[in-house]
Design a protein around this motif. Structure first.
Motif, mmCIF file in Angstrom:
data_model
loop_
_atom_site.group_PDB
_atom_site.id
_atom_site.type_symbol
_atom_site.label_atom_id
_atom_site.label_comp_id
_atom_site.label_asym_id
_atom_site.label_seq_id
_atom_site.Cartn_x
_atom_site.Cartn_y
_atom_site.Cartn_z
ATOM 1 N N ALA A 180 -2.824 5.941 -3.853
ATOM 2 C CA ALA A 180 -1.485 5.670 -4.382
ATOM 3 C C ALA A 180 -0.813 4.507 -3.663
ATOM 4 O O ALA A 180 0.320 4.156 -3.992
ATOM 5 N N ASP A 181 -1.500 3.896 -2.721
ATOM 6 C CA ASP A 181 -0.932 2.776 -1.978
ATOM 7 C C ASP A 181 -0.597 1.625 -2.923
ATOM 8 O O ASP A 181 -1.333 1.359 -3.877
ATOM 9 N N GLU A 182 0.488 0.950 -2.634
ATOM 10 C CA GLU A 182 0.906 -0.165 -3.484
ATOM 11 C C GLU A 182 -0.045 -1.355 -3.366
ATOM 12 O O GLU A 182 -0.347 -2.026 -4.335
ATOM 13 N N PHE A 183 -0.530 -1.619 -2.155
ATOM 14 C CA PHE A 183 -1.434 -2.743 -1.921
ATOM 15 C C PHE A 183 -2.692 -2.248 -1.232
ATOM 16 O O PHE A 183 -2.623 -1.505 -0.265
ATOM 17 N N VAL A 184 -3.828 -2.674 -1.741
ATOM 18 C CA VAL A 184 -5.113 -2.332 -1.149
ATOM 19 C C VAL A 184 -5.933 -3.609 -1.062
ATOM 20 O O VAL A 184 -5.989 -4.380 -2.024
ATOM 21 N N VAL A 185 -6.553 -3.836 0.078
ATOM 22 C CA VAL A 185 -7.421 -4.992 0.268
ATOM 23 C C VAL A 185 -8.811 -4.481 0.600
ATOM 24 O O VAL A 185 -8.977 -3.659 1.496
#
Length: 148
Positions: free
Chosen positions: A46-51
């Motif tokens: 559910a994280d807004e940003f994933v790298v």
């Protein structure tokens, strides 16, 4: 059209890494590595940003495509914008997703038939769940894009 098994769909939805192995094993020439489970879990987070950062040929793109397919089938998003380095590369990626959706009999069986609502066009793919993937190139203007 077959009726999908709700219990099986719930199990596949809950464990997307397992779903990737069950439904897309023909795309994986090597055995699954623990990092592939981590990739699928990160993409589902559910994280807004994933790298995601890994070595070449690690399977990042393959796992991302599989995630987009599963998320589209389960209606986890309404609208997804897929941005490629160029428009042509984005279209190629979408074509790969389209091919998997139209030719993967395991995927179609588990979801009770066709997973795409209609024939895709060059830059758009519609799922029977109502989800849409649209693609664009990095150099394109993307403001104002909208679906429903």
């Amino acid at each position: 059209m077959a009726v999908p098994d709700p219990d099986l769909l719930a199990r596949v939805s809950a464990d997307r890494a397992l779903a990737s192995v069950l439904l897309f094993s023909h795309r994986h020439p090597q055995q699954e590595a623990p990092m592939h489970v981590e990739i699928m879990d990160l993409l589902r987070a559910a994280d807004e940003f994933v790298v995601l950062e890994a070595f070449r040929e690690a399977g990042k793109t393959t796992k991302a495509e599989e995630h987009m397919i599963l998320a589209g089938c389960f209606a986890n998003y309404n609208y997804m914008l897929l941005i490629g380095e160029t428009y042509e590369k984005a279209v190629q990626r979408l074509a790969s997703i389209d091919h998997e959706c139209t030719s993967n009999v395991r995927l179609q069986h588990i979801f009770g038939g066709r997973v795409l609502a209609r024939k895709s066009i060059e830059n758009k793919l519609w799922f029977t769940s109502g989800s849409l993937i649209e693609c664009a190139g990095w150099e394109q203007e993307i403001t104002g894009l909208k679906y429903l």
